[in-house]
Design a protein around this motif. Structure first.
Motif, PDB file in Angstrom:
ATOM      1  N   SER A 229     -42.379 -10.883  20.337  1.00  0.00           N
ATOM      2  CA  SER A 229     -43.618 -11.328  20.977  1.00  0.00           C
ATOM      3  C   SER A 229     -43.389 -11.937  22.346  1.00  0.00           C
ATOM      4  O   SER A 229     -44.254 -11.867  23.226  1.00  0.00           O
ATOM      5  N   THR A 230     -42.227 -12.569  22.566  1.00  0.00           N
ATOM      6  CA  THR A 230     -41.961 -13.182  23.876  1.00  0.00           C
ATOM      7  C   THR A 230     -41.777 -12.129  24.966  1.00  0.00           C
ATOM      8  O   THR A 230     -41.810 -12.454  26.154  1.00  0.00           O
ATOM      9  N   HIS A 231     -41.565 -10.890  24.574  1.00  0.00           N
ATOM     10  CA  HIS A 231     -41.426  -9.790  25.533  1.00  0.00           C
ATOM     11  C   HIS A 231     -42.527  -8.754  25.338  1.00  0.00           C
ATOM     12  O   HIS A 231     -42.376  -7.574  25.673  1.00  0.00           O
ATOM     13  N   ASN A 232     -43.656  -9.200  24.779  1.00  0.00           N
ATOM     14  CA  ASN A 232     -44.881  -8.393  24.699  1.00  0.00           C
ATOM     15  C   ASN A 232     -44.705  -7.068  23.962  1.00  0.00           C
ATOM     16  O   ASN A 232     -45.326  -6.064  24.305  1.00  0.00           O
ATOM     17  N   TYR A 233     -43.857  -7.061  22.940  1.00  0.00           N
ATOM     18  CA  TYR A 233     -43.722  -5.909  22.049  1.00  0.00           C
ATOM     19  C   TYR A 233     -43.470  -4.604  22.816  1.00  0.00           C
ATOM     20  O   TYR A 233     -44.039  -3.554  22.526  1.00  0.00           O
ATOM     21  N   ALA A 234     -42.609  -4.700  23.809  1.00  0.00           N
ATOM     22  CA  ALA A 234     -42.271  -3.520  24.613  1.00  0.00           C
ATOM     23  C   ALA A 234     -41.245  -2.659  23.894  1.00  0.00           C
ATOM     24  O   ALA A 234     -40.460  -3.138  23.076  1.00  0.00           O
ATOM     25  N   LEU A 235     -41.258  -1.369  24.205  1.00  0.00           N
ATOM     26  CA  LEU A 235     -40.224  -0.459  23.711  1.00  0.00           C
ATOM     27  C   LEU A 235     -38.944  -0.744  24.488  1.00  0.00           C
ATOM     28  O   LEU A 235     -38.889  -0.564  25.706  1.00  0.00           O
ATOM     29  N   LYS A 236     -37.919  -1.186  23.795  1.00  0.00           N
ATOM     30  CA  LYS A 236     -36.650  -1.508  24.428  1.00  0.00           C
ATOM     31  C   LYS A 236     -35.652  -0.358  24.315  1.00  0.00           C
ATOM     32  O   LYS A 236     -34.923  -0.065  25.254  1.00  0.00           O
ATOM     33  N   ARG A 237     -35.641   0.308  23.185  1.00  0.00           N
ATOM     34  CA  ARG A 237     -34.652   1.356  22.944  1.00  0.00           C
ATOM     35  C   ARG A 237     -35.206   2.328  21.923  1.00  0.00           C
ATOM     36  O   ARG A 237     -35.941   1.935  21.012  1.00  0.00           O
ATOM     37  N   ILE A 238     -34.866   3.600  22.066  1.00  0.00           N
ATOM     38  CA  ILE A 238     -35.344   4.600  21.104  1.00  0.00           C
ATOM     39  C   ILE A 238     -34.333   5.721  20.972  1.00  0.00           C
ATOM     40  O   ILE A 238     -33.669   6.104  21.935  1.00  0.00           O
ATOM     41  N   ASP A 239     -34.187   6.214  19.767  1.00  0.00           N
ATOM     42  CA  ASP A 239     -33.408   7.410  19.462  1.00  0.00           C
ATOM     43  C   ASP A 239     -34.315   8.322  18.651  1.00  0.00           C
ATOM     44  O   ASP A 239     -34.660   8.010  17.508  1.00  0.00           O
ATOM     45  N   ALA A 240     -34.739   9.424  19.232  1.00  0.00           N
ATOM     46  CA  ALA A 240     -35.739  10.301  18.618  1.00  0.00           C
ATOM     47  C   ALA A 240     -35.222  11.725  18.559  1.00  0.00           C
ATOM     48  O   ALA A 240     -34.719  12.252  19.557  1.00  0.00           O
ATOM     49  N   THR A 241     -35.358  12.347  17.390  1.00  0.00           N
ATOM     50  CA  THR A 241     -34.824  13.694  17.176  1.00  0.00           C
ATOM     51  C   THR A 241     -35.909  14.621  16.635  1.00  0.00           C
ATOM     52  O   THR A 241     -36.698  14.231  15.774  1.00  0.00           O
TER      53      THR A 241
ATOM     54  N   VAL B 159     -30.245  -7.952  18.763  1.00  0.00           N
ATOM     55  CA  VAL B 159     -30.513  -8.526  20.076  1.00  0.00           C
ATOM     56  C   VAL B 159     -29.874  -7.602  21.101  1.00  0.00           C
ATOM     57  O   VAL B 159     -28.658  -7.423  21.112  1.00  0.00           O
ATOM     58  N   ILE B 160     -30.694  -6.989  21.948  1.00  0.00           N
ATOM     59  CA  ILE B 160     -30.223  -6.006  22.921  1.00  0.00           C
ATOM     60  C   ILE B 160     -30.444  -6.556  24.319  1.00  0.00           C
ATOM     61  O   ILE B 160     -31.584  -6.835  24.713  1.00  0.00           O
ATOM     62  N   ASP B 161     -29.371  -6.721  25.054  1.00  0.00           N
ATOM     63  CA  ASP B 161     -29.432  -7.299  26.403  1.00  0.00           C
ATOM     64  C   ASP B 161     -30.187  -8.628  26.407  1.00  0.00           C
ATOM     65  O   ASP B 161     -30.975  -8.915  27.324  1.00  0.00           O
ATOM     66  N   GLY B 162     -29.974  -9.423  25.354  1.00  0.00           N
ATOM     67  CA  GLY B 162     -30.624 -10.720  25.260  1.00  0.00           C
ATOM     68  C   GLY B 162     -32.049 -10.684  24.762  1.00  0.00           C
ATOM     69  O   GLY B 162     -32.715 -11.723  24.695  1.00  0.00           O
ATOM     70  N   VAL B 163     -32.543  -9.493  24.366  1.00  0.00           N
ATOM     71  CA  VAL B 163     -33.928  -9.340  23.909  1.00  0.00           C
ATOM     72  C   VAL B 163     -33.933  -9.146  22.397  1.00  0.00           C
ATOM     73  O   VAL B 163     -33.433  -8.129  21.901  1.00  0.00           O
ATOM     74  N   PRO B 164     -34.480 -10.095  21.622  1.00  0.00           N
ATOM     75  CA  PRO B 164     -34.606  -9.891  20.167  1.00  0.00           C
ATOM     76  C   PRO B 164     -35.551  -8.727  19.877  1.00  0.00           C
ATOM     77  O   PRO B 164     -36.617  -8.611  20.494  1.00  0.00           O
TER      78      PRO B 164
ATOM     79  N   MET C   6     -36.572   3.167  16.571  1.00  0.00           N
ATOM     80  CA  MET C   6     -36.897   2.523  17.840  1.00  0.00           C
ATOM     81  C   MET C   6     -36.773   1.015  17.678  1.00  0.00           C
ATOM     82  O   MET C   6     -36.918   0.466  16.586  1.00  0.00           O
ATOM     83  N   TRP C   7     -36.450   0.370  18.772  1.00  0.00           N
ATOM     84  CA  TRP C   7     -36.317  -1.070  18.800  1.00  0.00           C
ATOM     85  C   TRP C   7     -37.425  -1.627  19.673  1.00  0.00           C
ATOM     86  O   TRP C   7     -37.511  -1.329  20.879  1.00  0.00           O
ATOM     87  N   ILE C   8     -38.306  -2.428  19.068  1.00  0.00           N
ATOM     88  CA  ILE C   8     -39.464  -3.010  19.742  1.00  0.00           C
ATOM     89  C   ILE C   8     -39.174  -4.488  20.019  1.00  0.00           C
ATOM     90  O   ILE C   8     -38.803  -5.238  19.110  1.00  0.00           O
ATOM     91  N   ALA C   9     -39.334  -4.897  21.281  1.00  0.00           N
ATOM     92  CA  ALA C   9     -39.081  -6.286  21.657  1.00  0.00           C
ATOM     93  C   ALA C   9     -40.035  -7.221  20.919  1.00  0.00           C
ATOM     94  O   ALA C   9     -41.129  -6.827  20.493  1.00  0.00           O
TER      95      ALA C   9
END
Length: 832
Positions: free
Chosen positions: A293-305, A263-268, A288-291
């Motif tokens: 369904s209540t937050h429409n499967y948005a990209l919340k966080r990503i670490d890409a190398t 749960v990131i900033d209150g977003v599962p 990557m962390w995908i929000a």
């Protein structure tokens, strides 16, 4: 048993950083040995972990790093910092294989990401703006013992006592060479797409930085925008496929962590790992962390190398970390980047050299959406406040989004110390000479080194010296003069020019030029006139220039240039030129009917040149302006030249029309293409040095501006259309071949087509025989329904910089030898 049940809580806090770069490792896992639950570091690498069931071993781990354990004192509150070492070997990410017919559970989530992609992408908004804070740092890293023993490094180390501690207590040392901070206001508007960034304050401290105004434009948010909702992300002049691109299944493997309940900033969020199917492809490895369904499967966080296995030169790794925030205004909403960190680790080119780290960090706040300004507000894409460079420490302490660590404060002091060392100043002067091609001496400079010497069969040994002013002389006026001399022709050549910036908004410049120098008829074409390649220009003074029909060229010109509106540049040039051929040449005087012959050519002309590039980004300093690219949009150049008789001795009246279109674009996973379309029309009869003499190439070196299997003067036209189309497949073919993929070879292909004609009247003005009965040399013509065509294919990145092309000539083959039908061309290109 009773004492165990009443065991005190153990609380551990600290920071996890990269042992090589000193950057925080965001989203790393910190956990006790054998525990099923731990904590995740925040964007700055900090963590706090409290447990009643702690043991004496604490671990920190993340994808692409070696797992690191540390000892813990149970039942106490303590601080433990970690320095994680990046994996030196190829990072292999394996994914669990389910039943043969079972679908990967990550796919369902990724399909929903695609369904809501447009809704979550910030580009759907009518407008957005925010306050941005950017930090940029360049460091020398991988400082080997051999590099330390160099004289310059010994001097630096003797005055910088803290060099060993920059990357952390047990991290690797780095040497800072550039640091900057910027606070700006970034504005974006859709329909039409416009941007504006107001650079409010900048703090720049770097070794060898001469012009802070240009740097200020680069270090703002405009050049630090990374949007994973785009299918392709441009980085270090390459395009990398996003893990949530439309073609995600073709490039990537995925694995959903079904046990993670982050749960990131209150977003599962759903936690999904990803890696390229082929390690050599230009694609990311990471998490990557995908929000939900209540937050429409948005990209919340990503670490890409991007690992060193990718088909890149001199790059150890590229790391992008990003955290997004949900912004809403009424019914409209989107996810905007809140924090972005980028690391580019450049490997040492040779064993005795050091490497380089480029690190950027951007944060944003005070987001406003769907409140667009009037179009005139976006007239200038980058606006630097007159007081931008004037600020004190109190201002930055109050206004920077995140406070500096003690290490970062140390870095600023180190750069100040290093750049004052005399030996460093000397190395900077040498580096500037190699890059700029000239040596500054106060308010003046001497160069360019590429033109200092040449040898050809007309001039013999050619010596040339240029002197000019720099921005210490004037912020608006530049003056240059040159002199040259040939030992064989014993002729002194000379010239000079000036340019003055009248206004910077809009960019308005005037200037004048005068020169008396040798020139070549083979270079009298639009392709060569438009080149800015100083090395290619210098190369034209070498070798057999007698076969290229040389002439002495006296030219005087003046110009005025301004931007009528953003993306529409108009330039007016008035030019007088006198051509004195050094080869057998004559033409009939068009004003007379008695067959009078003329040898010299004198023309006066006015040229109207228009350039259209509405999406092009520009960087400007005190005296110059540079294109930063136009994305995938075309750049159009068109113009008209009118010859004016009886002015300054001019002999000819004529018209010339020309058009050029240049564009580069991505073709998905197939690679990148570019094309150059050129056309011209000359309706009047003119001596052939004034026609379009298509540029041939009779040496082994490949020339992008030329037709590489066409002979010099093989074809001349007064009307023509040419198209060059080139495609770089990157590692599409070789990345899967075991014996070849380690060489990081890349396949290229191109085609060159020319349709043209020279009318009979162009030949009619050339006499058949001279006074001795010998024929005058003439020129070849294309047949209007029979184009000249050649194709080429080959491999680049041989030994990281050599390109070899096999060129096939497809038309006009009669009478040619086999080597003239098929040829090999070689070029050297330094590309990542």
């Amino acid at each position: 048993m009773q004492s165990y049940a009443q065991q005190k809580n153990t609380t551990v806090s600290g920071r996890v950083i990269d042992a090589q770069s000193g950057d925080p490792v965001a989203f790393a896992n910190v956990y006790f040995k054998g525990a099923t639950v731990g904590v995740m570091t925040d964007f700055e690498g900090y963590y706090t972990l409290t447990s009643a069931n702690a043991n004496d071993s604490l671990f920190a781990s993340f994808v692409g790093y070696v797992v690191r354990p540390k000892f813990v004192v149970i039942g106490t509150v303590q601080t433990i910092n970690f320095q994680l070492e990046p994996e030196m070997n190829e990072v292999v990410v394996t994914f669990r294989k389910g039943r043969r017919k079972a679908e990967n559970p990550a796919w369902d989530i990724l399909r929903k990401v695609q369904d809501f992609k447009k809704m979550n992408d910030k580009r759907r908004l009518n407008a957005y703006e925010y306050e941005s804070y950017s930090k940029l740092e360049l460091d020398v890293d991988n400082i080997s013992d051999k590099f330390k023993n160099r004289k310059m490094m010994q001097k630096i180390i003797s005055v910088v006592d803290s060099i060993e501690q920059i990357a952390g207590d047990d991290g690797k040392p780095v040497l800072p060479v550039f640091l900057s901070e910027t606070i700006s206001k970034y504005h974006f508007r859709n329909n039409p797409e416009k941007i504006r960034e107001d650079i409010l304050k900048t703090k720049i401290n770097g070794i060898g930085v001469q012009d802070g105004s240009t740097v200020s434009q680069i270090i703002g948010s405009t050049f630090q925008d990374y949007n994973f909702y785009k299918d392709w992300l441009p980085l270090v002049s390459k395009d990398f496929m996003s893990p949530i691109a439309e073609g995600w299944r073709l490039m990537y493997d995925y694995e959903l962590d079904e046990l993670a309940k982050d749960v990131i900033d209150g977003v599962p969020c759903h936690k999904i790992s990803f890696a390229p199917k082929r390690p050599k492809d230009l694609a990311f490895t990471g998490i990557m962390w995908i929000a939900d369904s209540t937050h429409n499967y948005a990209l919340k966080r990503i670490d890409a190398t991007i690992t060193k296995e990718a088909n890149l030169n001199f790059i150890e790794r590229i790391k992008v970390q990003q955290e997004l925030v949900f912004v809403k205004n009424g019914e409209e909403s989107a996810w905007l980047p809140a924090k972005t960190r980028v690391l580019v680790d450049v490997a040492e080119i040779q064993e005795k050299w050091a490497g380089m780290l480029a690190k950027s960090y951007t944060s944003s706040k005070n987001h406003i959406i769907n409140q667009p300004h009037e179009l005139k507000f976006y007239k200038d894409p980058i606006v630097i406040d007159e007081e931008a460079s004037r600020s004190d420490a109190n201002f930055w302490d109050k206004n920077r989004h995140d406070s500096l660590t003690s290490t970062e404060k140390n870095l600023f002091r180190m750069v100040d110390t290093i750049k004052q060392l005399p030996i460093v100043k000397s190395y900077i002067d040498v580096a500037n000479f190699l890059i700029e091609g000239s040596q500054p001496i106060g308010a003046f400079e001497i160069g360019t080194y590429s033109n200092l010497y040449a040898y050809n069969n007309v001039e013999g040994h050619r010596l040339r010296l240029r002197m000019g002013t720099n921005n210490k002389f004037s912020k608006r006026l530049a003056i240059n003069i040159f002199g040259a001399y040939g030992t064989e022709d014993q002729t002194f050549k000379y010239g000079g020019n000036f340019r003055m910036v009248l206004k910077r908004r809009p960019w308005t410049v005037v200037g004048a030029n005068y020169k008396y120098d040798i020139n070549q008829t083979s270079l009298m074409n639009e392709s060569f006139r438009n080149t800015q390649n100083i090395l290619f220009i210098a190369a034209t003074y070498w070798g057999d220039i007698e076969s290229r029909r040389p002439f002495m060229h006296r030219e005087a010109s003046a110009f005025f240039q301004t931007d009528i509106v953003k993306g529409l540049r108009q330039k007016i040039i008035v030019r007088n030129q006198q051509i004195d051929p050094l080869f057998q040449f004559a033409y009939f005087d068009q004003k007379k009917t008695d067959g009078t012959l003329l040898r010299d050519i004198n023309t006066t002309e006015i040229q109207f040149d228009t350039r259209i590039s509405f999406k092009e980004k520009w960087l400007q300093n005190d005296l110059e302006r540079y294109s930063a690219g136009s994305g995938a949009r075309p750049v159009i150049t068109m113009g008209y030249i009118m010859g004016l008789p009886n002015i300054m001795g001019s002999q000819l009246r004529y018209s010339k029309f020309y058009l050029g279109i240049d564009q580069t674009f991505r073709l998905g996973a197939l690679g990148r293409s570019e094309y150059n379309l050129n056309a011209g029309y000359i309706p009047d009869a003119l001596p052939y040095p004034l026609l379009e003499n298509h540029l041939g190439n009779q040496n082994i070196f490949y020339n992008q501006l030329a037709f590489n299997l066409m002979n010099y003067f093989e074809f001349t036209s007064d009307r023509y259309v040419s198209l060059r189309y080139a495609h770089n497949f990157e590692g599409l073919f070789f990345n899967s071949i075991p014996l070849l993929k380690r060489g990081k070879l890349r396949t290229v292909a191109e085609g060159n087509v020319l349709v043209g004609q020279a009318s009979d009247k162009q030949l009619a003005i050339i006499p058949k025989l001279n006074a001795d009965g010998e024929p005058y040399p003439t020129f070849g013509r294309l047949e209007i329904h029979r184009p000249y065509a050649e194709v080429a294919y080959g491999v680049e990145n041989i030994f990281k910089f050599i390109k070899v092309l096999v060129v096939h000539r497809l038309t006009y083959l009669d009478g040619l030898k086999q080597r003239e039908k098929i040829g090999v061309r070689v070029s050297a290109t330094f590309r990542l």
